[in-house]
Design a protein around this motif. Structure first.
Motif, PDB file in Angstrom:
ATOM      1  N   LEU A 178       5.098 -81.723  -2.331  1.00  0.00           N
ATOM      2  CA  LEU A 178       6.550 -81.624  -2.457  1.00  0.00           C
ATOM      3  C   LEU A 178       7.116 -80.731  -1.349  1.00  0.00           C
ATOM      4  N   GLN A 179       6.468 -79.607  -1.079  1.00  0.00           N
ATOM      5  CA  GLN A 179       6.899 -78.727   0.015  1.00  0.00           C
ATOM      6  C   GLN A 179       6.900 -79.477   1.351  1.00  0.00           C
ATOM      7  N   GLU A 180       5.847 -80.240   1.583  1.00  0.00           N
ATOM      8  CA  GLU A 180       5.756 -81.003   2.833  1.00  0.00           C
ATOM      9  C   GLU A 180       6.884 -82.030   2.946  1.00  0.00           C
ATOM     10  N   ALA A 181       7.197 -82.694   1.830  1.00  0.00           N
ATOM     11  CA  ALA A 181       8.265 -83.693   1.830  1.00  0.00           C
ATOM     12  C   ALA A 181       9.619 -83.044   2.113  1.00  0.00           C
ATOM     13  N   VAL A 182       9.857 -81.865   1.511  1.00  0.00           N
ATOM     14  CA  VAL A 182      11.109 -81.136   1.741  1.00  0.00           C
ATOM     15  C   VAL A 182      11.204 -80.722   3.207  1.00  0.00           C
ATOM     16  N   GLN A 183      10.104 -80.209   3.753  1.00  0.00           N
ATOM     17  CA  GLN A 183      10.105 -79.776   5.148  1.00  0.00           C
ATOM     18  C   GLN A 183      10.378 -80.940   6.101  1.00  0.00           C
ATOM     19  N   GLN A 184       9.757 -82.066   5.822  1.00  0.00           N
ATOM     20  CA  GLN A 184       9.931 -83.243   6.674  1.00  0.00           C
ATOM     21  C   GLN A 184      11.381 -83.727   6.637  1.00  0.00           C
ATOM     22  N   SER A 185      11.966 -83.771   5.456  1.00  0.00           N
ATOM     23  CA  SER A 185      13.344 -84.221   5.317  1.00  0.00           C
ATOM     24  C   SER A 185      14.306 -83.254   6.003  1.00  0.00           C
ATOM     25  N   PHE A 186      14.064 -81.956   5.842  1.00  0.00           N
ATOM     26  CA  PHE A 186      14.929 -80.942   6.449  1.00  0.00           C
ATOM     27  C   PHE A 186      14.879 -81.052   7.970  1.00  0.00           C
ATOM     28  N   PHE A 187      13.677 -81.200   8.512  1.00  0.00           N
ATOM     29  CA  PHE A 187      13.535 -81.322   9.971  1.00  0.00           C
ATOM     30  C   PHE A 187      14.205 -82.591  10.481  1.00  0.00           C
ATOM     31  N   ASP A 196       8.257 -88.259  -7.589  1.00  0.00           N
ATOM     32  CA  ASP A 196       8.133 -88.776  -8.952  1.00  0.00           C
ATOM     33  C   ASP A 196       7.694 -87.737  -9.981  1.00  0.00           C
ATOM     34  N   ILE A 197       7.254 -86.557  -9.536  1.00  0.00           N
ATOM     35  CA  ILE A 197       6.836 -85.523 -10.498  1.00  0.00           C
ATOM     36  C   ILE A 197       8.011 -84.668 -10.966  1.00  0.00           C
ATOM     37  N   VAL A 198       9.152 -84.765 -10.310  1.00  0.00           N
ATOM     38  CA  VAL A 198      10.274 -83.865 -10.596  1.00  0.00           C
ATOM     39  C   VAL A 198      11.176 -84.459 -11.669  1.00  0.00           C
ATOM     40  N   HIS A 199      11.340 -83.713 -12.758  1.00  0.00           N
ATOM     41  CA  HIS A 199      12.247 -84.117 -13.835  1.00  0.00           C
ATOM     42  C   HIS A 199      13.663 -83.629 -13.557  1.00  0.00           C
ATOM     43  N   LYS A 200      13.804 -82.367 -13.100  1.00  0.00           N
ATOM     44  CA  LYS A 200      15.131 -81.801 -12.877  1.00  0.00           C
ATOM     45  C   LYS A 200      15.040 -80.637 -11.896  1.00  0.00           C
ATOM     46  N   SER A 250      -3.228 -82.564 -10.380  1.00  0.00           N
ATOM     47  CA  SER A 250      -3.330 -81.163  -9.961  1.00  0.00           C
ATOM     48  C   SER A 250      -1.946 -80.657  -9.557  1.00  0.00           C
ATOM     49  N   ILE A 251      -1.410 -79.706 -10.311  1.00  0.00           N
ATOM     50  CA  ILE A 251      -0.071 -79.183 -10.014  1.00  0.00           C
ATOM     51  C   ILE A 251      -0.003 -78.545  -8.621  1.00  0.00           C
ATOM     52  N   PRO A 252      -0.946 -77.654  -8.238  1.00  0.00           N
ATOM     53  CA  PRO A 252      -0.854 -77.053  -6.893  1.00  0.00           C
ATOM     54  C   PRO A 252      -0.835 -78.094  -5.774  1.00  0.00           C
TER      55      PRO A 252
END
Length: 270
Positions: free
Chosen positions: A239-248, A200-204, A231-233
């Motif tokens: 977000l990195q964790e979500a990408v990694q989980q989806s990729f795996f 939900d934080i990603v606009h584009k 907190s952005i960090p």
């Protein structure tokens, strides 16, 4: 002669790690897929990867051909080999090879899980299944390229922790490796973009670069939504964790690097 065994299923990266592992345990020679390799250089034998089908490749690897067997046995004496690592897909195979070459009993058995992480094994299997690539732990210049109708390319140089060169690898596509699932690079990019857009934080998502080689890397540039009341960090790490989980979940192995660059933030239009 001290004889060691390294075994594991096909496509798990045994040949990729063989040179570094042999050096680590103080072994001077390797038997891999029909080749005798001494200090990183092929000195005798014919690679099973030159064969036209899987059956003849297995026979080549276990030295059923008398001429092939005698050539390697003679080289073992000529080079006065005192320690050797025999590579195969199972203990049964490495025992068979040791018996055929009259090496003597195997002293220690190692397995691919002992020398490679689960993450490395998963990625090696994926590359074998989707690209059909095989690794030979010998220099590019020693590979008879006329045996291969398809890819032959340089692999990587292998160094000790002190940056002393041990040897190098070569990547080939054997004729018998005809069945594999080719995945277009755009498929990876689309999955990474979709994973980001679900947050939900990603606009584009502005740009994605994906590299699958020695390291699997994704570089993602994106815009965040306004207002930023978090907190952005912390959220980018999620977000990195979500990408990694989806990729795996989709490909069965993890990315080595996920680099996310936040270029800007925009207010969502009502």
């Amino acid at each position: 002669m001290k004889v060691y065994s390294l075994s594991g299923p096909s496509g798990t990266g045994k040949s990729t790690s063989a040179l570094a592992f042999a050096h680590k345990i103080g072994v001077e020679a390797i038997i891999d897929d029909g080749l005798l390799i001494v200090n990183g250089i092929k000195v005798a034998g014919v690679s099973a990867k030159f064969e036209k089908n899987t059956i003849t490749a297995v026979r080549r690897a276990i030295f059923t051909d008398e001429g092939h067997r005698e050539e390697v046995m003679k080289a073992l004496i000529t080079y006065n080999i005192q320690s050797i690592l025999v590579i195969g897909t199972s203990d049964k195979m490495t025992k068979n090879i040791a018996h055929r070459l009259e090496l003597g009993p195997i002293e220690t058995y190692y397995y691919v899980e002992d020398i490679r992480s689960q993450k490395e094994i998963q990625k090696a299997r994926f590359i074998r299944q989707t690209q059909g690539k095989h690794v030979m732990p010998i220099p590019y210049r020693q590979v008879e390229q006329n045996f291969f109708k398809r890819l032959v390319q340089k692999g990587k140089e292998i160094f000790t922790p002190k940056r002393e060169k041990i040897g190098e690898t070569t990547i080939v596509l054997p004729d018998f490796q005809q069945e594999y699932i080719a995945i277009d690079k755009q498929v990876y990019v689309q999955l990474l973009a979709h994973s980001c857009k679900q947050q939900d934080i990603v606009h584009k998502v502005e740009h994605i670069q994906f590299i699958l080689g020695e390291h699997a890397k994704a570089t993602i540039a994106l815009q965040l939504k306004m207002p930023i009341d978090y907190s952005i960090p912390r959220r980018v790490y999620q977000l990195q964790e979500a990408v990694q989980q989806s990729f795996f979940q989709h490909f069965g192995y993890e990315l080595d690097n996920i680099n996310i660059y936040v270029h800007s933030a925009l207010q969502k239009k009502k």
